[in-house]
Design a protein around this motif. Sequence first.
Motif, PDB file in Angstrom:
ATOM      1  N   ASP A  86     110.317  43.910  14.324  1.00 16.42           N
ATOM      2  CA  ASP A  86     110.661  45.393  14.791  1.00 16.42           C
ATOM      3  C   ASP A  86     110.392  46.618  14.025  1.00 16.42           C
ATOM      4  N   ILE A  87     109.466  47.041  15.033  1.00 23.66           N
ATOM      5  CA  ILE A  87     109.151  48.312  14.765  1.00 23.66           C
ATOM      6  C   ILE A  87     109.567  50.150  15.462  1.00 23.66           C
ATOM      7  N   SER A  88     110.636  49.306  16.091  1.00 22.95           N
ATOM      8  CA  SER A  88     110.759  50.648  17.038  1.00 22.95           C
ATOM      9  C   SER A  88     111.672  51.720  16.483  1.00 22.95           C
ATOM     10  N   ALA A  89     111.887  51.889  15.263  1.00 27.94           N
ATOM     11  CA  ALA A  89     112.617  53.116  14.317  1.00 27.94           C
ATOM     12  C   ALA A  89     111.171  53.445  13.813  1.00 27.94           C
ATOM     13  N   TYR A  90     110.018  53.846  14.579  1.00 26.30           N
ATOM     14  CA  TYR A  90     109.277  54.301  13.640  1.00 26.30           C
ATOM     15  C   TYR A  90     107.839  54.962  14.859  1.00 26.30           C
ATOM     16  N   ASP A  91     108.157  56.357  14.686  1.00 18.71           N
ATOM     17  CA  ASP A  91     106.794  56.866  14.940  1.00 18.71           C
ATOM     18  C   ASP A  91     105.867  56.680  14.986  1.00 18.71           C
ATOM     19  N   THR A  92     105.506  56.241  13.347  1.00 21.74           N
ATOM     20  CA  THR A  92     104.024  56.669  12.842  1.00 21.74           C
ATOM     21  C   THR A  92     104.148  55.172  12.006  1.00 21.74           C
ATOM     22  N   VAL A  93     103.360  54.661  12.232  1.00 22.86           N
ATOM     23  CA  VAL A  93     102.368  53.557  11.641  1.00 22.86           C
ATOM     24  C   VAL A  93     101.278  53.452  10.538  1.00 22.86           C
ATOM     25  N   PHE A  94     101.182  53.158   9.743  1.00 19.82           N
ATOM     26  CA  PHE A  94      99.631  53.305   9.005  1.00 19.82           C
ATOM     27  C   PHE A  94      99.419  52.052   8.666  1.00 19.82           C
ATOM     28  N   ILE A  95      98.170  51.701   8.405  1.00 17.18           N
ATOM     29  CA  ILE A  95      97.953  50.080   8.603  1.00 17.18           C
ATOM     30  C   ILE A  95      96.956  50.242   7.646  1.00 17.18           C
ATOM     31  N   MET A  96      96.943  49.772   6.681  1.00 23.58           N
ATOM     32  CA  MET A  96      95.984  50.033   5.312  1.00 23.58           C
ATOM     33  C   MET A  96      95.225  48.422   4.754  1.00 23.58           C
ATOM     34  N   SER A  97      94.167  48.160   4.598  1.00 22.61           N
ATOM     35  CA  SER A  97      93.741  47.055   3.660  1.00 22.61           C
ATOM     36  C   SER A  97      92.462  47.527   3.178  1.00 22.61           C
ATOM     37  N   PRO A  98      92.177  46.456   2.365  1.00 21.16           N
ATOM     38  CA  PRO A  98      90.682  46.335   2.357  1.00 21.16           C
ATOM     39  C   PRO A  98      89.646  46.287   3.262  1.00 21.16           C
ATOM     40  N   ILE A  99      88.664  46.646   3.306  1.00 15.80           N
ATOM     41  CA  ILE A  99      87.495  45.834   4.437  1.00 15.80           C
ATOM     42  C   ILE A  99      87.308  44.201   3.929  1.00 15.80           C
TER      43      ILE A  99
END
Length: 161
Positions: free
Chosen positions: A75-88
């Motif tokens: 549940d990500i409903s509490a968040y306005d911004t989501v950073f998605i991070m990963s190596p390629i």
Amino acid sequence: MKSLIIYFSRADENYAVGYIDKGNTEIVAEYVQELTGADMFKVEPTVPYAKDYKTCIEEAKQRIGNAPIKSKPTDISAYDTVFIMSPIYWGTYAPEVETALEGLDFAGKTVRIICTHEGSGLSGMPSDVKRMCKGANVDSNGLAIVGSKAKQSKDTVKAWI
């Protein structure tokens, strides 16, 4: 505004870096957390990758489309911004990131992308994030950090944020 960092990172042998105790993406994720106060969710594979780089990337190739993870955000409903991070890995984020994103409701969220790499830049990560995060405003100005320079990237991250 409340933010969440969803990230995958791997220590052990990394390309152009050698053996490391903490993954490059995790180092950058910690900078983002420090600068934004965001909550963090580390994506972890059910079966860890091999410690050596060459075997790891072959395992990643085999996991594309089927990369089980230990747990996922529900549940990500509490968040306005989501950073998605990963190596390629193989032209995009690590396969486990896709597993973590499946089924989440991104409607109305701002999604920001950060990757670590050793020459590929963001590669296909922005288009894959847009595909997975339906309804989100995906910031097209992602940040690509050269993995071997992750420890020196705090000012770059700060300027980007």
